[in-house]
Design a protein around this motif. Sequence first.
Motif, short mmCIF file in Angstrom:
data_model
loop_
_atom_site.label_atom_id
_atom_site.label_comp_id
_atom_site.label_asym_id
_atom_site.label_seq_id
_atom_site.Cartn_x
_atom_site.Cartn_y
_atom_site.Cartn_z
N VAL A 1 0.84 -1.20 0.00
CA VAL A 1 0.00 0.00 0.00
C VAL A 1 0.88 1.26 0.00
O VAL A 1 0.59 2.23 -0.70
CB VAL A 1 -0.95 -0.01 1.21
N LYS A 2 1.95 1.23 0.77
CA LYS A 2 2.87 2.37 0.81
C LYS A 2 3.52 2.58 -0.55
O LYS A 2 3.81 3.72 -0.95
CB LYS A 2 3.95 2.14 1.87
N ALA A 3 3.73 1.50 -1.30
CA ALA A 3 4.36 1.58 -2.62
C ALA A 3 3.36 1.95 -3.72
O ALA A 3 3.72 1.96 -4.89
CB ALA A 3 5.04 0.26 -2.96
N GLY A 4 2.11 2.24 -3.35
CA GLY A 4 1.16 2.76 -4.33
C GLY A 4 0.01 1.85 -4.68
O GLY A 4 -0.83 2.22 -5.49
N MET A 5 -0.07 0.67 -4.10
CA MET A 5 -1.17 -0.23 -4.43
C MET A 5 -2.42 0.18 -3.66
O MET A 5 -2.37 0.46 -2.46
CB MET A 5 -0.81 -1.68 -4.10
N GLY A 6 -3.55 0.20 -4.35
CA GLY A 6 -4.80 0.55 -3.71
C GLY A 6 -5.32 -0.57 -2.83
O GLY A 6 -4.95 -1.73 -2.97
N SER A 7 -6.21 -0.20 -1.91
CA SER A 7 -6.76 -1.19 -0.98
C SER A 7 -7.59 -2.24 -1.71
O SER A 7 -7.66 -3.39 -1.28
CB SER A 7 -7.60 -0.51 0.09
N GLY A 8 -8.22 -1.85 -2.84
CA GLY A 8 -9.02 -2.81 -3.59
C GLY A 8 -8.18 -3.94 -4.16
O GLY A 8 -8.51 -5.12 -3.99
N LEU A 9 -7.08 -3.59 -4.82
CA LEU A 9 -6.23 -4.61 -5.43
C LEU A 9 -5.54 -5.45 -4.36
O LEU A 9 -5.45 -6.68 -4.48
CB LEU A 9 -5.19 -3.96 -6.34
N SER A 10 -5.06 -4.81 -3.30
CA SER A 10 -4.40 -5.57 -2.25
C SER A 10 -5.38 -6.52 -1.56
O SER A 10 -5.03 -7.66 -1.25
CB SER A 10 -3.75 -4.62 -1.22
N SER A 11 -6.62 -6.07 -1.35
CA SER A 11 -7.64 -6.95 -0.76
C SER A 11 -7.93 -8.12 -1.67
O SER A 11 -8.12 -9.26 -1.21
CB SER A 11 -8.93 -6.17 -0.50
N LEU A 12 -7.97 -7.86 -2.96
CA LEU A 12 -8.30 -8.91 -3.92
C LEU A 12 -7.19 -9.96 -3.97
O LEU A 12 -7.45 -11.17 -3.99
CB LEU A 12 -8.50 -8.31 -5.31
N ILE A 13 -5.92 -9.52 -3.97
CA ILE A 13 -4.81 -10.47 -4.03
C ILE A 13 -4.76 -11.31 -2.77
O ILE A 13 -4.69 -12.55 -2.83
CB ILE A 13 -3.48 -9.71 -4.24
N VAL A 14 -4.82 -10.67 -1.61
CA VAL A 14 -4.80 -11.41 -0.36
C VAL A 14 -6.05 -12.28 -0.22
O VAL A 14 -6.03 -13.33 0.43
CB VAL A 14 -4.67 -10.44 0.84
N GLY A 15 -7.14 -11.86 -0.87
CA GLY A 15 -8.38 -12.63 -0.81
C GLY A 15 -8.33 -13.96 -1.50
O GLY A 15 -9.28 -14.75 -1.37
N VAL A 16 -7.26 -14.26 -2.21
CA VAL A 16 -7.11 -15.57 -2.84
C VAL A 16 -6.75 -16.63 -1.79
O VAL A 16 -6.81 -17.83 -2.06
CB VAL A 16 -6.04 -15.51 -3.95
N GLN A 17 -6.41 -16.20 -0.57
CA GLN A 17 -5.95 -17.12 0.47
C GLN A 17 -6.87 -18.32 0.70
O GLN A 17 -6.38 -19.46 0.75
CB GLN A 17 -5.75 -16.39 1.79
N PRO A 18 -8.18 -18.14 0.83
CA PRO A 18 -9.02 -19.33 1.08
C PRO A 18 -8.93 -20.37 -0.04
O PRO A 18 -8.97 -21.58 0.23
CB PRO A 18 -10.44 -18.74 1.18
N VAL A 19 -8.82 -19.90 -1.28
CA VAL A 19 -8.71 -20.84 -2.40
C VAL A 19 -7.37 -21.58 -2.34
O VAL A 19 -7.32 -22.80 -2.52
CB VAL A 19 -8.87 -20.10 -3.74
N LEU A 20 -6.27 -20.86 -2.09
CA LEU A 20 -4.97 -21.50 -1.98
C LEU A 20 -4.97 -22.52 -0.83
O LEU A 20 -4.40 -23.61 -0.96
CB LEU A 20 -3.88 -20.46 -1.74
N THR A 21 -5.59 -22.14 0.28
CA THR A 21 -5.66 -23.05 1.42
C THR A 21 -6.39 -24.33 1.05
O THR A 21 -5.94 -25.45 1.37
CB THR A 21 -6.37 -22.37 2.60
N ALA A 22 -7.54 -24.19 0.36
CA ALA A 22 -8.32 -25.37 -0.02
C ALA A 22 -7.56 -26.24 -1.01
O ALA A 22 -7.60 -27.47 -0.94
CB ALA A 22 -9.66 -24.93 -0.62
N ILE A 23 -6.87 -25.61 -1.97
CA ILE A 23 -6.09 -26.37 -2.95
C ILE A 23 -5.00 -27.18 -2.24
O ILE A 23 -4.78 -28.36 -2.54
CB ILE A 23 -5.48 -25.43 -4.00
N TRP A 24 -4.32 -26.55 -1.30
CA TRP A 24 -3.27 -27.25 -0.56
C TRP A 24 -3.85 -28.41 0.24
O TRP A 24 -3.32 -29.52 0.22
CB TRP A 24 -2.54 -26.28 0.37
N LEU A 25 -4.94 -28.15 0.93
CA LEU A 25 -5.53 -29.20 1.76
C LEU A 25 -5.98 -30.40 0.94
O LEU A 25 -5.81 -31.55 1.35
CB LEU A 25 -6.72 -28.63 2.54
#
Length: 306
Positions: free
Chosen positions: A92-116
């Motif tokens: 965010v400090k480097a210029g990324m908006g909260s929308g894009l950062s939320s969207l990228i981090v929001g992939v976590q549940p899918v990655l978790t399920a794929i790993w499991l």
Amino acid sequence: MSAAGESAWLRAMPWAFVLIWSTGFIVARYGMPHAPPMSFLALRYALSILCFLPWILLAGVRWPASRTQALHLAVTGMLMHAGYLGGVWAAVKAGMGSGLSSLIVGVQPVLTAIWLSSVAGQHVSRRQWLGLVLGFAGLVLVVSRKFGAGGPGDQASWLNLALALLALLSITAGTLYQKRYVQACDVRSANTVQLAAALVVTLPLALLEAEPMRWTLPGGAPNVELIGAMAWSVLGLTLGGSSLLYMLIQRGAAASVASLMYLVPPCTALIAWLLFAEPVTAVTLAGTAVTAFGVSLVVRVPKRAG
């Protein structure tokens, strides 16, 4: 606490966590203009440790049972505090908006399920997969208005994309690692070990930052925004939110806990509407509804036959 009271608290824990965790971007909005990210986080970790230590000593809380368990907690601290928070704040400090950062981090549940399902050999049902997909679709709707606004917070570069991906991988790995290796331990001593490990990683990076922390305004008045952001980061997000996340991971299934992260951006949008009068559109409301329904599919306990 009575059995009924404990049961009610256990049911409320996920929603309390989502509400507290959702204030993270609000804190960033207040604190980021006045402080470099690593310095802010290093001080946050240090102050949080100073809050936990007297509590641990006065309550006679036990430390982790072995050096191995302390090491496992340290690894989760480096991942879930230093890696995740450091990546998000730096992006965010480097210029990324909260929308894009939320969207990228929001992939976590899918990655978790794929790993499991593919690596850990755990079963993720079709209903849960549908919930994960719906939750992510709702997340896209919620943060969609953040894109294309043309402001300085909507710039994507290789640097802030790499930082956001670091945050995503860190929170995913930290959740899975804690569920796999960390044994039951008092949340206060566990959190202190995690924070100490995060501080060891973050402090050297903070010392490299040239930007100062602006505790006073140009006229000499106290910088209430930075002071308030730091106070809530320590008391609310770390002592409250991080402790709840630790307990949820210890008590729940990894996929179900991870899916709660889908609810953070909609809740953040509601808080921003209340505090900053940011518009809540029909698309935001629709995305919130889809996200909530998706999460309900993931966390719902299947009925047993008979």
